[in-house]
Design a protein around this motif. Sequence first.
Motif, PDB file in Angstrom:
ATOM      1  N   ASP A 243       0.970  -1.348   0.138  1.00 43.12           N
ATOM      2  CA  ASP A 243       0.183   0.219   0.040  1.00 43.12           C
ATOM      3  C   ASP A 243       1.601   1.330   0.505  1.00 43.12           C
ATOM      4  OD1 ASP A 243      -1.653   2.516   1.422  1.00 43.12           O
ATOM      5  OD2 ASP A 243      -3.049   1.099   0.922  1.00 43.12           O
ATOM      6  N   SER A 244       0.472   2.650  -0.522  1.00 43.70           N
ATOM      7  CA  SER A 244       1.129   3.658  -0.498  1.00 43.70           C
ATOM      8  C   SER A 244       1.217   3.971   1.447  1.00 43.70           C
ATOM      9  CB  SER A 244       0.540   4.645  -1.771  1.00 43.70           C
ATOM     10  OG  SER A 244      -0.447   4.940  -1.688  1.00 43.70           O
ATOM     11  N   HIS A 245       0.448   3.739   1.646  1.00 39.39           N
ATOM     12  CA  HIS A 245       1.076   4.388   2.858  1.00 39.39           C
ATOM     13  C   HIS A 245       1.424   3.485   3.957  1.00 39.39           C
ATOM     14  CE1 HIS A 245      -3.160   6.082   0.953  1.00 39.39           C
ATOM     15  NE2 HIS A 245      -2.770   6.893   1.764  1.00 39.39           N
ATOM     16  N   HIS A 246       2.130   2.168   3.769  1.00 36.58           N
ATOM     17  CA  HIS A 246       2.543   1.173   4.396  1.00 36.58           C
ATOM     18  C   HIS A 246       4.987   1.759   4.373  1.00 36.58           C
ATOM     19  CE1 HIS A 246      -0.530  -1.122   4.893  1.00 36.58           C
ATOM     20  NE2 HIS A 246      -1.553  -0.258   5.374  1.00 36.58           N
ATOM     21  N   MET A 247       5.142   0.888   4.870  1.00 35.27           N
ATOM     22  CA  MET A 247       7.036   1.499   5.502  1.00 35.27           C
ATOM     23  C   MET A 247       7.312   0.740   4.070  1.00 35.27           C
ATOM     24  SD  MET A 247       8.478   1.435   8.358  1.00 35.27           S
ATOM     25  CE  MET A 247      10.464   1.769   8.501  1.00 35.27           C
ATOM     26  N   GLY A 248       8.274   2.789   4.447  1.00 36.48           N
ATOM     27  CA  GLY A 248       8.937   3.064   2.795  1.00 36.48           C
ATOM     28  C   GLY A 248       8.429   3.075   1.831  1.00 36.48           C
ATOM     29  N   ALA A 249       7.293   3.132   1.885  1.00 34.22           N
ATOM     30  CA  ALA A 249       6.207   4.117   0.366  1.00 34.22           C
ATOM     31  C   ALA A 249       6.241   5.869   0.273  1.00 34.22           C
ATOM     32  CB  ALA A 249       4.662   4.055   1.055  1.00 34.22           C
ATOM     33  N   LEU A 250       6.538   6.067  -0.566  1.00 29.12           N
ATOM     34  CA  LEU A 250       6.600   7.396  -1.089  1.00 29.12           C
ATOM     35  C   LEU A 250       5.643   7.865  -0.920  1.00 29.12           C
ATOM     36  CD1 LEU A 250       7.349  10.482  -1.144  1.00 29.12           C
ATOM     37  CD2 LEU A 250       7.719   9.745  -3.651  1.00 29.12           C
ATOM     38  N   TYR A 251       5.023   8.627   0.785  1.00 33.29           N
ATOM     39  CA  TYR A 251       2.796   8.715   1.613  1.00 33.29           C
ATOM     40  C   TYR A 251       2.275   9.034   0.296  1.00 33.29           C
ATOM     41  CZ  TYR A 251      -0.332   8.817   4.222  1.00 33.29           C
ATOM     42  OH  TYR A 251      -1.404   9.442   5.619  1.00 33.29           O
ATOM     43  N   SER A 252       1.294   8.360   0.109  1.00 33.70           N
ATOM     44  CA  SER A 252       0.433   8.012  -0.912  1.00 33.70           C
ATOM     45  C   SER A 252       0.607   8.289  -3.107  1.00 33.70           C
ATOM     46  CB  SER A 252      -0.596   8.898  -0.405  1.00 33.70           C
ATOM     47  OG  SER A 252      -0.437  10.486  -0.907  1.00 33.70           O
ATOM     48  N   ARG A 253       2.028   8.145  -2.793  1.00 33.25           N
ATOM     49  CA  ARG A 253       2.367   8.330  -4.413  1.00 33.25           C
ATOM     50  C   ARG A 253       2.644   6.936  -4.963  1.00 33.25           C
ATOM     51  NH1 ARG A 253       1.765  13.465  -6.833  1.00 33.25           N
ATOM     52  NH2 ARG A 253       1.193  14.443  -5.636  1.00 33.25           N
ATOM     53  N   ILE A 254       3.237   6.574  -3.833  1.00 38.60           N
ATOM     54  CA  ILE A 254       4.441   5.331  -5.120  1.00 38.60           C
ATOM     55  C   ILE A 254       4.265   3.788  -3.372  1.00 38.60           C
ATOM     56  CG2 ILE A 254       6.341   4.321  -5.387  1.00 38.60           C
ATOM     57  CD1 ILE A 254       7.932   6.887  -6.124  1.00 38.60           C
ATOM     58  N   THR A 255       3.110   3.094  -4.056  1.00 35.04           N
ATOM     59  CA  THR A 255       3.911   1.449  -2.982  1.00 35.04           C
ATOM     60  C   THR A 255       5.081   1.024  -3.121  1.00 35.04           C
ATOM     61  OG1 THR A 255       1.278   1.660  -4.280  1.00 35.04           O
ATOM     62  CG2 THR A 255       2.501  -0.256  -3.560  1.00 35.04           C
ATOM     63  N   PRO A 256       5.218   0.483  -2.756  1.00 39.21           N
ATOM     64  CA  PRO A 256       6.599  -0.572  -2.527  1.00 39.21           C
ATOM     65  C   PRO A 256       6.340  -1.340  -3.658  1.00 39.21           C
ATOM     66  CG  PRO A 256       6.145   0.557   0.390  1.00 39.21           C
ATOM     67  CD  PRO A 256       5.374   1.184  -1.092  1.00 39.21           C
ATOM     68  N   SER A 257       7.261  -1.990  -4.168  1.00 40.14           N
ATOM     69  CA  SER A 257       7.320  -2.870  -5.391  1.00 40.14           C
ATOM     70  C   SER A 257       7.138  -4.019  -4.689  1.00 40.14           C
ATOM     71  CB  SER A 257       8.196  -3.225  -6.159  1.00 40.14           C
ATOM     72  OG  SER A 257       9.925  -3.123  -5.492  1.00 40.14           O
ATOM     73  N   GLN A 258       8.062  -4.340  -2.831  1.00 35.65           N
ATOM     74  CA  GLN A 258       7.190  -5.525  -2.370  1.00 35.65           C
ATOM     75  C   GLN A 258       7.296  -5.512  -1.144  1.00 35.65           C
ATOM     76  OE1 GLN A 258      11.519  -7.851  -2.387  1.00 35.65           O
ATOM     77  NE2 GLN A 258      12.458  -6.240  -3.462  1.00 35.65           N
ATOM     78  N   ALA A 259       7.346  -6.168   0.201  1.00 37.16           N
ATOM     79  CA  ALA A 259       7.342  -5.289   1.454  1.00 37.16           C
ATOM     80  C   ALA A 259       8.147  -6.126   2.203  1.00 37.16           C
ATOM     81  CB  ALA A 259       5.897  -6.903   1.612  1.00 37.16           C
ATOM     82  N   GLY A 285      17.672  -3.939   3.144  1.00 37.23           N
ATOM     83  CA  GLY A 285      18.376  -4.212   2.296  1.00 37.23           C
ATOM     84  C   GLY A 285      17.748  -4.821   0.831  1.00 37.23           C
ATOM     85  N   LYS A 286      16.573  -4.476   0.996  1.00 36.64           N
ATOM     86  CA  LYS A 286      15.444  -5.022  -0.300  1.00 36.64           C
ATOM     87  C   LYS A 286      15.302  -3.363  -1.203  1.00 36.64           C
ATOM     88  CE  LYS A 286      13.841  -8.931   1.026  1.00 36.64           C
ATOM     89  NZ  LYS A 286      12.559  -9.879   1.903  1.00 36.64           N
ATOM     90  N   LYS A 287      15.431  -2.881  -2.510  1.00 40.65           N
ATOM     91  CA  LYS A 287      14.797  -1.714  -2.877  1.00 40.65           C
ATOM     92  C   LYS A 287      13.042  -2.548  -3.466  1.00 40.65           C
ATOM     93  CE  LYS A 287      17.847  -0.512  -6.541  1.00 40.65           C
ATOM     94  NZ  LYS A 287      18.550  -0.702  -7.633  1.00 40.65           N
ATOM     95  N   ILE A 288      12.563  -1.564  -2.612  1.00 42.98           N
ATOM     96  CA  ILE A 288      10.849  -1.159  -2.899  1.00 42.98           C
ATOM     97  C   ILE A 288      10.642  -0.150  -3.498  1.00 42.98           C
ATOM     98  CG2 ILE A 288      11.033  -2.194  -0.760  1.00 42.98           C
ATOM     99  CD1 ILE A 288      10.211  -0.015   0.436  1.00 42.98           C
ATOM    100  N   ILE A 289      11.340   0.835  -4.075  1.00 40.84           N
ATOM    101  CA  ILE A 289      11.165   2.008  -4.819  1.00 40.84           C
ATOM    102  C   ILE A 289      12.480   2.192  -6.261  1.00 40.84           C
ATOM    103  CG2 ILE A 289      10.428   4.368  -5.231  1.00 40.84           C
ATOM    104  CD1 ILE A 289       9.289   4.139  -2.687  1.00 40.84           C
ATOM    105  N   ASP A 290      12.315   1.974  -7.379  1.00 37.41           N
ATOM    106  CA  ASP A 290      13.409   2.157  -8.076  1.00 37.41           C
ATOM    107  C   ASP A 290      13.924   3.371  -8.980  1.00 37.41           C
ATOM    108  OD1 ASP A 290      15.483   1.237  -9.083  1.00 37.41           O
ATOM    109  OD2 ASP A 290      14.276  -0.781 -10.027  1.00 37.41           O
TER     110      ASP A 290
END
Length: 333
Positions: A243-259, A285-290
């Motif tokens: 979700d774009s509101h969860h850990m590591g997201a760009l808030y409400s704009r970019i959803t992480p690609s993986q948890a 250690g995991k790329k979640i926004i590229d």
Amino acid sequence: MKRFKIPILSLLMLAGSIGNAAAETRLANPFLGMWGLEIEGGGVGWLHVSEEKGYLDAELLWIGGSVLPVANVYLADENTLVVTRTTNSRKSEDRTHILTHTLRVEKSGDSLKGTMTGPGRNGEYQSDFTGKRMPSMPEKPDLSKLSYGNPISLFNGGDLSGWELMNPNQSNGFTAENGVLVNDPVQPENGEHLSYGNIRTQQEFEDFNLKLEVNVPEGNNSGVYLRGIYEIQVVDSYGKPLDSHHMGALYSRITPSQAAEKPAGEWQTMDITLVDRHVTVILNGKKIIDNEPAWGPTGGAMSADVLAPGPIYLQGDHGKVSYRNIVLTPIEK
């Protein structure tokens, strides 16, 4: 009855002229595009007006919260755009009111001015704002070719040197404890309510890489703002869907690609790069926004000027959270 024959070619030319005129009218809509809004009293907003198949649509950010689709948008005249947004207000268990706020926006050159009106606690709410067209998004940068300056430690582990409250009239819940920057916005037992604020670096930055460690207790929430504009979400969201509101997201704009978050109460690492308005986030250690574009400010932004330097700021009004090893490395151009 006498019939007049009109050559087919003439009809086609006429239809083409009408179609071209309609297209030119649509293209002439002066509000299409993205706009950064500066709201009276210090708030920031963002408006994106688009058109598809002849219909106007828009997304709106107003001070806090998320970027959301509007309820309606239309041109009142060639220089006035009207935008409405609705929210639900639950008055009781069996009664919910739908609140409507209306923006009337006027354009002059590449600038906007307008007023937001709607129901408030003590009558009509009204707020004036101005806006400017967002600058064009640069091409995606080649991260392998970046040059870096000297790392800057933003937290010395012993005190809050280099940091300050964004609003000096609020309470500061941040303290330095054994090398850790701890925020604990507790309310006093006597019933007096304290309004806790956010803290920011006194220093301002352009593009950079930011590394830090963060620990979020169960059910808590914070955020790391890049240049005071873009919030990277810090929240206990372990085990929840993307979700774009969860850990590591760009808030409400970019959803992480993986948890990639860890359970609440564990230390987690964040490696964040902001360059040419593109964001990369490596969580644990995991790329979640590229290297994704940040199209505009997020809720709680200090400014709508996406080209200006700005501070790192940490959200302190949402809940308990701890930070340590906060190191920023400037990107040289």
